[in-house]
Design a protein around this motif. Structure first.
Motif, PDB file in Angstrom:
ATOM      1  N   VAL A 164       6.155  16.524  -9.250  1.00  0.00           N
ATOM      2  CA  VAL A 164       7.213  15.521  -9.245  1.00  0.00           C
ATOM      3  C   VAL A 164       7.109  14.738 -10.541  1.00  0.00           C
ATOM      4  N   ARG A 165       8.238  14.600 -11.257  1.00  0.00           N
ATOM      5  CA  ARG A 165       8.224  14.007 -12.584  1.00  0.00           C
ATOM      6  C   ARG A 165       8.440  12.493 -12.561  1.00  0.00           C
ATOM      7  N   GLY A 166       7.987  11.803 -11.537  1.00  0.00           N
ATOM      8  CA  GLY A 166       8.220  10.372 -11.462  1.00  0.00           C
ATOM      9  C   GLY A 166       9.606  10.082 -10.917  1.00  0.00           C
ATOM     10  N   SER A 167      10.096   8.882 -11.208  1.00  0.00           N
ATOM     11  CA  SER A 167      11.390   8.471 -10.685  1.00  0.00           C
ATOM     12  C   SER A 167      12.505   8.886 -11.633  1.00  0.00           C
ATOM     13  N   LEU A 168      13.713   8.898 -11.105  1.00  0.00           N
ATOM     14  CA  LEU A 168      14.880   9.191 -11.938  1.00  0.00           C
ATOM     15  C   LEU A 168      15.024   8.166 -13.046  1.00  0.00           C
ATOM     16  N   ARG A 169      14.714   6.909 -12.736  1.00  0.00           N
ATOM     17  CA  ARG A 169      14.813   5.863 -13.749  1.00  0.00           C
ATOM     18  C   ARG A 169      13.877   6.133 -14.917  1.00  0.00           C
ATOM     19  N   GLU A 170      12.662   6.581 -14.618  1.00  0.00           N
ATOM     20  CA  GLU A 170      11.699   6.873 -15.676  1.00  0.00           C
ATOM     21  C   GLU A 170      12.166   8.052 -16.527  1.00  0.00           C
ATOM     22  N   LEU A 171      12.811   9.026 -15.891  1.00  0.00           N
ATOM     23  CA  LEU A 171      13.288  10.194 -16.621  1.00  0.00           C
ATOM     24  C   LEU A 171      14.424   9.837 -17.569  1.00  0.00           C
ATOM     25  N   THR A 172      15.392   9.071 -17.084  1.00  0.00           N
ATOM     26  CA  THR A 172      16.549   8.738 -17.912  1.00  0.00           C
ATOM     27  C   THR A 172      16.229   7.681 -18.953  1.00  0.00           C
ATOM     28  N   ALA A 173      15.203   6.860 -18.701  1.00  0.00           N
ATOM     29  CA  ALA A 173      14.875   5.799 -19.653  1.00  0.00           C
ATOM     30  C   ALA A 173      14.503   6.357 -21.015  1.00  0.00           C
ATOM     31  N   ARG A 174      14.019   7.592 -21.068  1.00  0.00           N
ATOM     32  CA  ARG A 174      13.650   8.189 -22.353  1.00  0.00           C
ATOM     33  C   ARG A 174      14.860   8.476 -23.228  1.00  0.00           C
ATOM     34  N   LEU A 175      16.044   8.441 -22.634  1.00  0.00           N
ATOM     35  CA  LEU A 175      17.256   8.821 -23.363  1.00  0.00           C
ATOM     36  C   LEU A 175      18.250   7.670 -23.498  1.00  0.00           C
ATOM     37  N   LEU A 176      17.914   6.507 -22.964  1.00  0.00           N
ATOM     38  CA  LEU A 176      18.844   5.386 -22.997  1.00  0.00           C
ATOM     39  C   LEU A 176      18.716   4.594 -24.283  1.00  0.00           C
ATOM     40  N   PRO A 177      19.827   4.072 -24.815  1.00  0.00           N
ATOM     41  CA  PRO A 177      19.776   3.278 -26.054  1.00  0.00           C
ATOM     42  C   PRO A 177      18.960   1.998 -25.898  1.00  0.00           C
ATOM     43  N   TRP A 178      18.428   1.564 -27.003  1.00  0.00           N
ATOM     44  CA  TRP A 178      17.667   0.317 -27.039  1.00  0.00           C
ATOM     45  C   TRP A 178      18.547  -0.873 -26.685  1.00  0.00           C
ATOM     46  N   GLU A 179      17.893  -1.928 -26.206  1.00  0.00           N
ATOM     47  CA  GLU A 179      18.560  -3.209 -25.980  1.00  0.00           C
ATOM     48  C   GLU A 179      17.616  -4.341 -26.355  1.00  0.00           C
ATOM     49  N   THR A 180      17.141  -4.338 -27.579  1.00  0.00           N
ATOM     50  CA  THR A 180      16.201  -5.344 -28.053  1.00  0.00           C
ATOM     51  C   THR A 180      16.639  -5.803 -29.432  1.00  0.00           C
ATOM     52  N   ALA A 181      15.825  -6.631 -30.057  1.00  0.00           N
ATOM     53  CA  ALA A 181      16.144  -7.106 -31.401  1.00  0.00           C
ATOM     54  C   ALA A 181      16.245  -5.943 -32.387  1.00  0.00           C
ATOM     55  N   ALA A 182      15.425  -4.907 -32.179  1.00  0.00           N
ATOM     56  CA  ALA A 182      15.481  -3.753 -33.072  1.00  0.00           C
ATOM     57  C   ALA A 182      16.818  -3.033 -32.970  1.00  0.00           C
ATOM     58  N   ALA A 183      17.515  -3.159 -31.833  1.00  0.00           N
ATOM     59  CA  ALA A 183      18.826  -2.531 -31.688  1.00  0.00           C
ATOM     60  C   ALA A 183      19.814  -3.121 -32.677  1.00  0.00           C
ATOM     61  N   SER A 184      19.720  -4.418 -32.947  1.00  0.00           N
ATOM     62  CA  SER A 184      20.614  -5.043 -33.922  1.00  0.00           C
ATOM     63  C   SER A 184      20.376  -4.482 -35.324  1.00  0.00           C
ATOM     64  N   GLU A 185      19.119  -4.256 -35.656  1.00  0.00           N
ATOM     65  CA  GLU A 185      18.799  -3.672 -36.958  1.00  0.00           C
ATOM     66  C   GLU A 185      19.342  -2.246 -37.053  1.00  0.00           C
ATOM     67  N   GLN A 186      19.200  -1.473 -35.959  1.00  0.00           N
ATOM     68  CA  GLN A 186      19.724  -0.108 -35.970  1.00  0.00           C
ATOM     69  C   GLN A 186      21.237  -0.101 -36.060  1.00  0.00           C
ATOM     70  N   GLU A 187      21.906  -1.029 -35.361  1.00  0.00           N
ATOM     71  CA  GLU A 187      23.369  -1.101 -35.429  1.00  0.00           C
ATOM     72  C   GLU A 187      23.829  -1.431 -36.844  1.00  0.00           C
ATOM     73  N   ALA A 188      23.113  -2.336 -37.509  1.00  0.00           N
ATOM     74  CA  ALA A 188      23.466  -2.667 -38.895  1.00  0.00           C
ATOM     75  C   ALA A 188      23.304  -1.451 -39.801  1.00  0.00           C
ATOM     76  N   ALA A 189      22.234  -0.672 -39.572  1.00  0.00           N
ATOM     77  CA  ALA A 189      22.032   0.544 -40.371  1.00  0.00           C
ATOM     78  C   ALA A 189      23.143   1.554 -40.106  1.00  0.00           C
ATOM     79  N   LEU A 190      23.598   1.658 -38.871  1.00  0.00           N
ATOM     80  CA  LEU A 190      24.699   2.568 -38.546  1.00  0.00           C
ATOM     81  C   LEU A 190      26.000   2.106 -39.211  1.00  0.00           C
ATOM     82  N   ASP A 191      26.243   0.799 -39.229  1.00  0.00           N
ATOM     83  CA  ASP A 191      27.447   0.289 -39.905  1.00  0.00           C
ATOM     84  C   ASP A 191      27.426   0.649 -41.388  1.00  0.00           C
ATOM     85  N   THR A 192      26.277   0.429 -42.016  1.00  0.00           N
ATOM     86  CA  THR A 192      26.154   0.728 -43.446  1.00  0.00           C
ATOM     87  C   THR A 192      26.321   2.218 -43.717  1.00  0.00           C
ATOM     88  N   ALA A 193      25.665   3.045 -42.895  1.00  0.00           N
ATOM     89  CA  ALA A 193      25.780   4.488 -43.082  1.00  0.00           C
ATOM     90  C   ALA A 193      27.196   4.977 -42.833  1.00  0.00           C
TER      91      ALA A 193
END
Length: 462
Positions: A164-193
């Motif tokens: 058993v590979r743990g919970s469904l939440r644990e499985l999908t969490a590996r593929l979900l977008p960030w929601e932290t301060a670093a997400a703002s930095e990544q969004e800015a990099a995406l805008d520039t690119a």
């Protein structure tokens, strides 16, 4: 298995993970009076009861029709309702609240002449049977689940090496977008690119150069990932991979993969020593599709699902492909792969196509882009893409991406100006815990949304 307790204990082994906030239907077949399990279908419990009737119909019809396509109509069903209590709620109250949903499921299956012989509610470490005649055979407070892995099926699965590979939440969490301060930095990099790359992608003369640059960059990062020292645990592994990928690098790859030809060439990293680093890269890129770039995750999620399916991990393949459809329900390659995986087809036909394309390009110096949809054309696409396991269709902007003829479709908005917001429950924790791009466990900037019903849709499994 002969008792409800054994059926309750067997559920994680039937799916390969522990379902949460889920409706699960399991088909049963009776050959020579010896029952066997058939296909399984899972659906998130809708947050509002108004959606229960349609959900029950879709789930029952989807599983029966899928079984019929495989030549084995089920004789009966087992239904599960899995949901943890909310604040101030008991497991018994969850069971009573979901009782109308259990009745709807039984009626929907009955109209298809496939009776539900057992319907269980699993909540707060206990289970209740909705088919109990109410003559004192079942305690009102439910029965304790007992020690995990004590059913006959659990023992057989352990003997066969299945886990058993743990919970469904644990499985999908590996593929979900960030929601932290670093997400703002990544969004800015995406805008520039976006401002730098989108005009080049739209320009027919420079488009091929962008593709070569993206693939070369992806190859370098895969080498970096392959050389990284191993760590134990998926959370630490994802954190390590995130630290090996810069914001600007991720932005360039995410935008580059929006081109279909680039994506198809990236799909060639599907086996052997290339598959592992490629899968880690596609997971990491999916986590970087933050804010208004959520729809861009369809490409890396589809590639993650493809590599997982190609290497034999059908569980992660289904989850990643369903999440790709949640990001973009019109993403054809994800729809075809998702349906083919659910139908139990052999991925070798797609691998052969990709191998031939790679060999031809290496020998001739260039090659005609492979048509990856062709080997899957015999499989009907998912009828309603809104029923992907990653969720119902959300408001979507039109991003720059290849049209069917290879041309690019321009967005109606400038780079970085979209306003699509991703909804994710606050109790979903990023797998790598605290660190770059990760919030501390149990924290989020979003209000709590406990049920998955708004995110998860039908998924059929063999």
């Amino acid at each position: 298995m002969r008792t409800p307790a054994e059926l309750a204990d067997a559920l994680p082994y039937l799916l390969g993970y522990r379902p949460e906030d889920s409706i699960v239907l399991v088909a049963l077949h009776d050959r020579e009076r010896r029952g066997r399990f058939g296909g399984r279908a899972r659906l998130g419990i809708p947050a509002h009861a108004e959606g229960w009737p349609s959900v029950a119909e879709q789930l029952a019809q989807g599983l029966v029709r899928g079984s019929e396509r495989r030549g084995a109509r089920p004789e009966s069903m087992v239904a599960y309702l899995c949901q943890e209590p909310g604040s101030g709620e008991s497991g018994r109250e969850v069971m009573e609240r979901l009782r109308p949903l259990a009745q709807l499921l039984r009626r929907a299956c009955g109209r298809l002449d496939v009776p539900v012989i057992e319907a269980l509610c699993i909540s707060d470490g206990r289970f209740w049977s909705y088919t109990c005649p109410g003559q004192g055979c079942c305690p009102p407070e439910g029965e304790a689940m007992g020690l995990p892995g004590t059913s006959v099926l659990a023992a057989a699965a352990t003997y066969a090496g299945l886990q058993v590979r743990g919970s469904l939440r644990e499985l999908t969490a590996r593929l979900l977008p960030w929601e932290t301060a670093a997400a703002s930095e990544q969004e800015a990099a995406l805008d520039t690119a976006s401002m730098a790359l989108v005009p080049r992608i739209l320009d027919g003369e420079s488009r091929a150069d962008v593709a070569e640059e993206a693939l070369e960059l992806a190859g370098r990062i895969m080498g970096r990932l392959a050389d990284a020292p191993p760590v134990s645990g998926t959370r630490q592994a994802d954190l390590r991979d995130d630290g090996l990928l810069g914001h600007e690098e991720a932005a360039a790859l995410i935008l580059g993969l929006q081109d279909r030809t680039t994506r198809d060439r990236a799909a060639e990293w599907m086996e052997g020593t290339e598959a592992g680093p490629a899968l880690r890269l596609w997971r990491a890129l999916a986590r970087r599709c933050v804010g208004p770039y959520r729809e861009h995750a369809a490409a890396p999620l589809t590639l993650a699902g493809w590599v997982a399916w190609s290497t034999g991990d059908e569980l992660e393949a289904r989850e990643a492909l369903a999440m790709a459809l949640g990001a973009d329900p019109d993403y054809l390659f994800a729809r075809l792969l998702h349906q083919a995986c659910n139908e139990g087809l052999d991925p070798e036909s797609v691998r052969r196509c990709l191998r031939a394309e790679r060999t031809g390009r290496a020998s001739a110096g260039k090659g005609k882009p492979a048509d990856l949809e062709a080997p899957l054309a015999s499989v009907a696409p998912t009828p309603d893409p809104r029923l992907s396991d990653a969720g119902t269709a959300t408001r979507r902007r039109r991003r720059i991406r290849p049209a069917g003829n290879g041309a690019m479709r321009p967005s109606r908005r400038g780079p970085g100006t979209a306003s699509v917001r991703r909804r994710r429950p606050a109790d979903e924790v990023s797998p790598a815990g605290e660190g770059p791009g990760r919030a501390a466990e149990g924290t989020s900037r979003r209000p709590r949304a406990r049920r998955e019903g708004d995110r998860h849709g039908v998924r059929e499994e063999m």
